[in-house]
Design an enzyme around this catalytic site. Structure first.
Site, PDB file in Angstrom:
ATOM      1  N   LYS A  13      54.701  92.956  21.532  1.00  0.00           N
ATOM      2  CA  LYS A  13      55.593  93.154  20.384  1.00  0.00           C
ATOM      3  C   LYS A  13      57.026  93.421  20.815  1.00  0.00           C
ATOM      4  CE  LYS A  13      53.470  96.730  18.497  1.00  0.00           C
ATOM      5  NZ  LYS A  13      52.302  96.869  19.369  1.00  0.00           N
ATOM      6  N   ARG A  85      52.552 101.714  11.130  1.00  0.00           N
ATOM      7  CA  ARG A  85      51.319 101.896  11.896  1.00  0.00           C
ATOM      8  C   ARG A  85      50.221 102.543  11.057  1.00  0.00           C
ATOM      9  NH1 ARG A  85      54.148 102.204  17.238  1.00  0.00           N
ATOM     10  NH2 ARG A  85      52.574 102.078  18.873  1.00  0.00           N
ATOM     11  N   ARG A 119      53.382  97.224  33.105  1.00  0.00           N
ATOM     12  CA  ARG A 119      54.638  97.258  32.347  1.00  0.00           C
ATOM     13  C   ARG A 119      55.627  98.234  32.986  1.00  0.00           C
ATOM     14  NH1 ARG A 119      54.772  98.029  25.973  1.00  0.00           N
ATOM     15  NH2 ARG A 119      53.653  99.961  26.314  1.00  0.00           N
ATOM     16  N   ARG A 152      56.006 104.018  31.570  1.00  0.00           N
ATOM     17  CA  ARG A 152      55.822 104.973  30.481  1.00  0.00           C
ATOM     18  C   ARG A 152      54.646 105.877  30.777  1.00  0.00           C
ATOM     19  NH1 ARG A 152      55.963 101.633  24.880  1.00  0.00           N
ATOM     20  NH2 ARG A 152      54.363 103.184  24.421  1.00  0.00           N
ATOM     21  N   ARG A 163      45.329 105.192  22.578  1.00  0.00           N
ATOM     22  CA  ARG A 163      46.239 104.399  21.737  1.00  0.00           C
ATOM     23  C   ARG A 163      45.489 103.213  21.115  1.00  0.00           C
ATOM     24  NH1 ARG A 163      50.514 102.995  25.901  1.00  0.00           N
ATOM     25  NH2 ARG A 163      51.517 101.810  24.255  1.00  0.00           N
TER      26      ARG A 163
HETATM   27  P1  AMP Z   1      55.265 102.311  21.073  1.00  0.00           P
HETATM   28  O1  AMP Z   1      56.434 102.275  22.007  1.00  0.00           O
HETATM   29  O2  AMP Z   1      55.475 101.502  19.845  1.00  0.00           O
HETATM   30  O3  AMP Z   1      53.964 101.971  21.763  1.00  0.00           O
HETATM   31  O4  AMP Z   1      55.126 103.817  20.558  1.00  0.00           O
HETATM   32  C1  AMP Z   1      54.888 104.869  21.461  1.00  0.00           C
HETATM   33  C2  AMP Z   1      54.362 106.098  20.732  1.00  0.00           C
HETATM   34  O5  AMP Z   1      55.329 106.554  19.778  1.00  0.00           O
HETATM   35  C3  AMP Z   1      53.090 105.872  19.924  1.00  0.00           C
HETATM   36  O6  AMP Z   1      51.918 105.962  20.717  1.00  0.00           O
HETATM   37  C4  AMP Z   1      53.203 107.024  18.908  1.00  0.00           C
HETATM   38  O7  AMP Z   1      52.878 108.263  19.495  1.00  0.00           O
HETATM   39  C5  AMP Z   1      54.697 107.033  18.600  1.00  0.00           C
HETATM   40  N1  AMP Z   1      55.029 106.117  17.484  1.00  0.00           N
HETATM   41  C6  AMP Z   1      55.786 104.996  17.545  1.00  0.00           C
HETATM   42  N2  AMP Z   1      55.860 104.413  16.349  1.00  0.00           N
HETATM   43  C7  AMP Z   1      55.130 105.170  15.497  1.00  0.00           C
HETATM   44  C8  AMP Z   1      54.797 105.071  14.119  1.00  0.00           C
HETATM   45  N3  AMP Z   1      55.233 104.057  13.363  1.00  0.00           N
HETATM   46  N4  AMP Z   1      54.024 106.047  13.588  1.00  0.00           N
HETATM   47  C9  AMP Z   1      53.575 107.082  14.328  1.00  0.00           C
HETATM   48  N5  AMP Z   1      53.828 107.216  15.633  1.00  0.00           N
HETATM   49  C10 AMP Z   1      54.602 106.271  16.228  1.00  0.00           C
END
Ligand code: AMP
Length: 206
Positions: A13, A85, A119, A152, A163
């Site tokens: 994404k 999400r 990554r 990360r 996740r």
């Molecule tokens: P990502 O970089 O999109 O994988 O997001 C990393 C982390 O940020 C996720 O595992 C959540 O803990 C938090 N996070 C990001 N976007 C959201 C969202 N829309 N709702 C809730 N938590 C989020």
């Protein structure tokens, strides 16, 4: 152009969101990037989000919905990466952007852990790399801004599994919701970033 990218962690994404934003000249809003930056700076938002993120859990809707509403204000186009999400987040987005179209990037589940393990990200400009498939020109250093790349914390296998569970439980219903309202396009997420980008463009009718 109002696009939402959906798909499990590691489906690509982030890479596609950055390309789409450049292509259409719109803003890419990656909620994970915004939250990580807040954690790094130690802002009140970062303090709230840190614990959840470290465990691979979702940050509560009461935090994310106003955050994204503020980000979307006044924009006539955007690419959302990592939002919505949950069904509650999707309902909130429908109020401000009912015409947004979702593109789901599909990748076989057994491929995702390897993608996330390799990554690397730039903590300064958020550029994304993979040690095998899309390495930087100089190992460990961002091509764009020369900042040392990092892995990360939540790309560790234990957190990745959590996740993935959270995706299946909380975000899969969001995919169904877009499908029901006939606003879901699905693309195959296997192949080079360029090949996938061409599929995404076709999916959004460009
Ligand atoms: P990502 O970089 O999109 O994988 O997001 C990393 C982390 O940020 C996720 O595992 C959540 O803990 C938090 N996070 C990001 N976007 C959201 C969202 N829309 N709702 C809730 N938590 C989020």
């Amino acid at each position: 152009m109002k696009i939402v990218l959906l798909g499990p962690p590691g489906c690509g994404k982030g890479t596609q969101a950055q390309r789409l934003a450049t292509h259409f000249g719109v803003k890419a809003i990656a909620t994970g990037d915004i939250l990580r930056e807040a954690v790094r700076r130690g802002t009140p938002l970062g303090t709230k989000a840190k614990e959840y993120m470290g465990q691979g859990k979702l940050v509560p809707d009461e935090v994310l919905v106003p955050l994204v509403r503020e980000q979307l204000e006044g924009l006539d186009g955007f690419v959302l990466d990592g939002f919505p999400r949950t069904v509650a987040q999707a309902a909130a987005l429908d109020k401000s952007a009912p015409e947004a179209v979702a593109v789901r990037i599909q990748v076989a589940p057994d491929r995702l852990v390897g993608r996330l393990g390799g990554r690397r990200v730039c903590p300064s400009c958020n550029a994304l790399y993979h040690v095998m498939s899309t390495p930087p020109r100089t190992p460990g250093v961002c091509d764009r801004c020369s900042t040392p790349l990092v892995q990360r914390d939540d790309d560790k296998p234990e957190v990745v599994r959590k996740r993935q569970e959270v995706y299946a439980a909380e975000t899969a219903p969001v995919v169904e919701r877009f499908q029901r309202s006939d606003r879901l396009r699905t693309v195959d997420g296997e192949g080079t970033p360029d090949a996938i980008f061409q599929r995404v463009l076709r999916a959004v009718g460009d």
